[in-house]
Design a protein around this motif. Sequence first.
Motif, mmCIF file in Angstrom:
data_model
loop_
_atom_site.group_PDB
_atom_site.id
_atom_site.type_symbol
_atom_site.label_atom_id
_atom_site.label_comp_id
_atom_site.label_asym_id
_atom_site.label_seq_id
_atom_site.Cartn_x
_atom_site.Cartn_y
_atom_site.Cartn_z
ATOM 1 N N ARG A 87 14.877 -16.765 7.245
ATOM 2 C CA ARG A 87 14.839 -17.849 6.243
ATOM 3 C C ARG A 87 16.245 -18.368 5.969
ATOM 4 O O ARG A 87 16.473 -19.577 5.910
ATOM 5 N N GLY B 94 4.337 -13.715 4.722
ATOM 6 C CA GLY B 94 5.242 -13.391 3.623
ATOM 7 C C GLY B 94 4.926 -14.166 2.355
ATOM 8 O O GLY B 94 5.180 -13.698 1.252
ATOM 9 N N ASP B 95 4.337 -15.356 2.508
ATOM 10 C CA ASP B 95 4.004 -16.181 1.346
ATOM 11 C C ASP B 95 2.654 -15.839 0.732
ATOM 12 O O ASP B 95 2.343 -16.274 -0.356
ATOM 13 N N LYS B 96 1.826 -15.082 1.470
ATOM 14 C CA LYS B 96 0.484 -14.774 0.949
ATOM 15 C C LYS B 96 0.090 -13.372 1.408
ATOM 16 O O LYS B 96 0.003 -13.110 2.603
ATOM 17 N N THR C 47 13.750 -12.439 5.690
ATOM 18 C CA THR C 47 14.825 -12.880 4.795
ATOM 19 C C THR C 47 15.992 -13.437 5.598
ATOM 20 O O THR C 47 16.538 -14.498 5.280
ATOM 21 N N PHE D 83 6.546 -16.191 8.047
ATOM 22 C CA PHE D 83 6.643 -17.026 6.852
ATOM 23 C C PHE D 83 5.293 -17.096 6.142
ATOM 24 O O PHE D 83 5.216 -16.920 4.927
ATOM 25 N N GLU D 84 4.248 -17.378 6.898
ATOM 26 C CA GLU D 84 2.913 -17.528 6.301
ATOM 27 C C GLU D 84 2.433 -16.223 5.676
ATOM 28 O O GLU D 84 1.911 -16.222 4.567
ATOM 29 N N TYR E 247 10.063 -7.774 6.191
ATOM 30 C CA TYR E 247 10.675 -8.502 5.072
ATOM 31 C C TYR E 247 12.164 -8.744 5.325
ATOM 32 O O TYR E 247 12.691 -9.820 5.036
#
Length: 148
Positions: free
Chosen positions: A107, A45-47, A104, A42-43, A100
């Motif tokens: 999430r 993937g966000d940056k 997905t 998550f971290e 990814y």
Amino acid sequence: MQTEKPLGYLLGKTMRIFKSKLSEKFRQQKIDLTFDLVVILFEIGDKEDMTQQDLSEIIIRDKSAILRQVNTLIDKRYLVRLPDKLDKRKKNLILTHKGYQVLTQARATGISLSNELLQGVTDEEFLTFFRVLNKIRENSEGSNIPNS
């Protein structure tokens, strides 16, 4: 405010329940990840261009634990380490296509579980809960815990 059980106990028990239910859903969907590994994905993937050092600071976890978890994600081909374009000594962690895809799916599973667990909670109750959690974080700012 006094509670029957300490705040840490209530938050910890709730988190263990969430992790357990999420792990079960991951097993059912054949997502080969733990909660902690998903947090890392998550971290990242966000940056983009995140280093292990960055990750350690954001997640508030020991660098050696992060190293082991990152290596696990690299072995599973969810992440790669690439040299930084400006500083060749730095290695950036980048999600692969497979990373990814699993992120997905994870999430969507997390959102589904959250919706399931929040059944019967009104929007107002959830907003109050969210505000309380943010207030706890604000109150902890004097410590060495960064906001993430």
